[in-house]
Design a protein around this motif. Sequence first.
Motif, PDB file in Angstrom:
ATOM      1  N   ARG A   9       0.333  -2.554  -4.850  1.00 27.94           N
ATOM      2  CA  ARG A   9       1.529  -1.732  -4.988  1.00 27.94           C
ATOM      3  C   ARG A   9       1.457  -0.726  -6.137  1.00 27.94           C
ATOM      4  O   ARG A   9       2.472  -0.155  -6.514  1.00 27.94           O
ATOM      5  CB  ARG A   9       2.745  -2.641  -5.187  1.00 27.94           C
ATOM      6  CG  ARG A   9       3.148  -3.321  -3.893  1.00 27.94           C
ATOM      7  CD  ARG A   9       3.850  -2.344  -2.979  1.00 27.94           C
ATOM      8  NE  ARG A   9       3.854  -2.840  -1.611  1.00 27.94           N
ATOM      9  CZ  ARG A   9       4.457  -2.239  -0.615  1.00 27.94           C
ATOM     10  NH1 ARG A   9       5.062  -1.099  -0.797  1.00 27.94           N
ATOM     11  NH2 ARG A   9       4.425  -2.741   0.597  1.00 27.94           N
ATOM     12  N   ASP A 103       7.198   8.101  -4.785  1.00 30.13           N
ATOM     13  CA  ASP A 103       6.203   8.218  -3.725  1.00 30.13           C
ATOM     14  C   ASP A 103       5.860   9.695  -3.595  1.00 30.13           C
ATOM     15  O   ASP A 103       6.696  10.509  -3.180  1.00 30.13           O
ATOM     16  CB  ASP A 103       6.767   7.671  -2.413  1.00 30.13           C
ATOM     17  CG  ASP A 103       5.706   7.577  -1.325  1.00 30.13           C
ATOM     18  OD1 ASP A 103       4.809   8.455  -1.301  1.00 30.13           O
ATOM     19  OD2 ASP A 103       5.780   6.661  -0.487  1.00 30.13           O
ATOM     20  N   HIS A 110      11.612   4.604  -5.570  1.00 27.69           N
ATOM     21  CA  HIS A 110      11.764   3.212  -5.148  1.00 27.69           C
ATOM     22  C   HIS A 110      11.643   2.307  -6.358  1.00 27.69           C
ATOM     23  O   HIS A 110      11.066   2.674  -7.381  1.00 27.69           O
ATOM     24  CB  HIS A 110      10.690   2.820  -4.125  1.00 27.69           C
ATOM     25  CG  HIS A 110      10.598   3.739  -2.947  1.00 27.69           C
ATOM     26  ND1 HIS A 110      11.447   3.659  -1.876  1.00 27.69           N
ATOM     27  CD2 HIS A 110       9.745   4.760  -2.687  1.00 27.69           C
ATOM     28  CE1 HIS A 110      11.137   4.585  -0.990  1.00 27.69           C
ATOM     29  NE2 HIS A 110      10.107   5.278  -1.461  1.00 27.69           N
ATOM     30  N   GLU A 111      12.188   1.095  -6.230  1.00 35.24           N
ATOM     31  CA  GLU A 111      11.923   0.030  -7.196  1.00 35.24           C
ATOM     32  C   GLU A 111      10.810  -0.810  -6.587  1.00 35.24           C
ATOM     33  O   GLU A 111      11.008  -1.457  -5.560  1.00 35.24           O
ATOM     34  CB  GLU A 111      13.186  -0.811  -7.410  1.00 35.24           C
ATOM     35  CG  GLU A 111      13.322  -1.389  -8.807  1.00 35.24           C
ATOM     36  CD  GLU A 111      12.268  -2.435  -9.160  1.00 35.24           C
ATOM     37  OE1 GLU A 111      11.982  -2.613 -10.359  1.00 35.24           O
ATOM     38  OE2 GLU A 111      11.757  -3.092  -8.240  1.00 35.24           O
ATOM     39  N   PRO A 112       9.592  -0.786  -7.145  1.00 36.12           N
ATOM     40  CA  PRO A 112       8.436  -1.362  -6.444  1.00 36.12           C
ATOM     41  C   PRO A 112       8.544  -2.846  -6.138  1.00 36.12           C
ATOM     42  O   PRO A 112       8.126  -3.290  -5.079  1.00 36.12           O
ATOM     43  CB  PRO A 112       7.265  -1.063  -7.394  1.00 36.12           C
ATOM     44  CG  PRO A 112       7.895  -0.814  -8.729  1.00 36.12           C
ATOM     45  CD  PRO A 112       9.224  -0.201  -8.438  1.00 36.12           C
ATOM     46  N   GLU A 115      10.870  -3.317  -3.088  1.00 34.45           N
ATOM     47  CA  GLU A 115      10.252  -2.903  -1.824  1.00 34.45           C
ATOM     48  C   GLU A 115       9.172  -3.886  -1.397  1.00 34.45           C
ATOM     49  O   GLU A 115       9.021  -4.188  -0.214  1.00 34.45           O
ATOM     50  CB  GLU A 115       9.676  -1.495  -1.962  1.00 34.45           C
ATOM     51  CG  GLU A 115      10.705  -0.432  -2.306  1.00 34.45           C
ATOM     52  CD  GLU A 115      11.886  -0.429  -1.344  1.00 34.45           C
ATOM     53  OE1 GLU A 115      11.670  -0.534  -0.118  1.00 34.45           O
ATOM     54  OE2 GLU A 115      13.039  -0.336  -1.823  1.00 34.45           O
ATOM     55  N   HIS A 116       8.432  -4.409  -2.368  1.00 36.34           N
ATOM     56  CA  HIS A 116       7.341  -5.304  -2.001  1.00 36.34           C
ATOM     57  C   HIS A 116       7.848  -6.680  -1.597  1.00 36.34           C
ATOM     58  O   HIS A 116       7.317  -7.290  -0.661  1.00 36.34           O
ATOM     59  CB  HIS A 116       6.335  -5.428  -3.139  1.00 36.34           C
ATOM     60  CG  HIS A 116       5.104  -6.187  -2.751  1.00 36.34           C
ATOM     61  ND1 HIS A 116       4.425  -5.960  -1.577  1.00 36.34           N
ATOM     62  CD2 HIS A 116       4.450  -7.208  -3.362  1.00 36.34           C
ATOM     63  CE1 HIS A 116       3.403  -6.792  -1.486  1.00 36.34           C
ATOM     64  NE2 HIS A 116       3.400  -7.561  -2.556  1.00 36.34           N
ATOM     65  N   ILE A 118      10.568  -7.285  -0.146  1.00 32.83           N
ATOM     66  CA  ILE A 118      11.128  -7.111   1.196  1.00 32.83           C
ATOM     67  C   ILE A 118      10.015  -7.016   2.229  1.00 32.83           C
ATOM     68  O   ILE A 118      10.074  -7.635   3.302  1.00 32.83           O
ATOM     69  CB  ILE A 118      12.047  -5.872   1.227  1.00 32.83           C
ATOM     70  CG1 ILE A 118      13.323  -6.153   0.417  1.00 32.83           C
ATOM     71  CG2 ILE A 118      12.405  -5.483   2.662  1.00 32.83           C
ATOM     72  CD1 ILE A 118      14.145  -4.925   0.105  1.00 32.83           C
ATOM     73  N   SER A 119       8.968  -6.270   1.928  1.00 29.81           N
ATOM     74  CA  SER A 119       7.859  -6.161   2.882  1.00 29.81           C
ATOM     75  C   SER A 119       7.084  -7.471   2.997  1.00 29.81           C
ATOM     76  O   SER A 119       6.325  -7.661   3.951  1.00 29.81           O
ATOM     77  CB  SER A 119       6.916  -5.031   2.469  1.00 29.81           C
ATOM     78  OG  SER A 119       6.250  -5.338   1.253  1.00 29.81           O
ATOM     79  N   ARG A 124      16.600  -7.150   2.797  1.00 25.55           N
ATOM     80  CA  ARG A 124      17.566  -6.397   2.004  1.00 25.55           C
ATOM     81  C   ARG A 124      18.981  -6.789   2.415  1.00 25.55           C
ATOM     82  O   ARG A 124      19.269  -6.992   3.594  1.00 25.55           O
ATOM     83  CB  ARG A 124      17.355  -4.897   2.194  1.00 25.55           C
ATOM     84  CG  ARG A 124      17.957  -4.062   1.064  1.00 25.55           C
ATOM     85  CD  ARG A 124      17.810  -2.568   1.321  1.00 25.55           C
ATOM     86  NE  ARG A 124      16.457  -2.154   1.556  1.00 25.55           N
ATOM     87  CZ  ARG A 124      15.563  -1.848   0.618  1.00 25.55           C
ATOM     88  NH1 ARG A 124      15.901  -1.964  -0.659  1.00 25.55           N
ATOM     89  NH2 ARG A 124      14.346  -1.454   0.932  1.00 25.55           N
TER      90      ARG A 124
END
Length: 387
Positions: A9, A103, A110-112, A115-116, A118-119, A124
């Motif tokens: 990330r 990005d 984004h807040e890394p 986002e990570h 969640i992925s 969310r």
Amino acid sequence: MGKGARNRRSRQLQPAASPLQPTATWNMVGGSRQERQEKMIEVLQNVDMPCRTTTSSDPVFGGPGAMISDILPDGTVLTDPYDTVPVLPVAMFEPTQVMAVKDLRTSTFHEPRMEHIISSGFHRQPRGMLANLPAEGWGLYRTNTGLLLRDQFGGVWAKSEVTLAPGWLALAAQHFWVTVYYGPWLGVRLPEGKTDQTYTVQDRIAEFKRGREQGLCAAASVRWHPEIFDQTMDWVLLPAGTFGQPYPIAYVPAWNFDHLGGPETFGLEPVTLHSHGMGPVPAAHDLAVDVTSTDVDFFQPHLDTAINFVAGYRVPAGQPDPPFNAWQQRALQSGKVLLITGSKDIPAGPALINEDPNDVMARVKEALCTSHAALVPIGVPRRASLT
């Protein structure tokens, strides 16, 4: 966050144009690209954070739940007072810092970590709806001092010192799963100048709603592990000559290899001990180690860069480390590193000066007797561009 997650990330860090009203701290980082990345890495590696344990009937979530029996044409929701919703255990982890990462392809921020996570399986939680969906492979572990949140690869996302009430533990044991919330504005910490009396329930509810509105709240149902987690989480780098071996040693927690089939996958064999130290060790296969001035990364050289990472150590940011520099130089000169992986702590560090040497050696022997080892060659992985 585990180092593998951080590697995957890494992005260029830019200051946010208009930061949100802070409860957590936004990091405004200027300077060179390397300086921004170093600051991001420093924040990502900090998994120690406050935590609050509660239940799904907490007023922050709207109070006790109710089963929906019907929705009328005008949108009115009808509930069945006789069909009760079970009360579930909840753990809320609140990072103390927020980062804005730009990005460069889309010019969006984004807040890394959000986002990570969640992925990686979390979900969310927008305002207006709370979804308690499972995150497969994730686990919430009880420790001697609190709670530990780990992902499906064993990486640590959150570690908190928190007193667990008997009632909460009984509820978690009953359901086998815990609803875990992760985000910087969950109402866990007290803002500066506030006390438990002055920061009211309504204030916490407002903070929780604000975090959800900004997309900074994720949650999932996570498997509960009630047994005390006692595996080591710490790397130890030992100089050449230790245990009678001519190569520098990296002692790596065994859980790093669990999702890859265990250390045997790479040819590591159980450690044998003799009176003078360790016995002969085999050569690892399908495994190499990249040693730089700040990192020790084990990787699979036959795989693409995006998926070849196995485990890694990084020198704490901003802290000169002469012993690591000497370890690095010897590793590069030798062309190999002796990898030992186990689940027990290896005693090391200045604190051992005041301990009984016989006790230290007994603990070292206990750790090695349940470990695996192999010689790993130095290699340099292909590095993909971050842009």
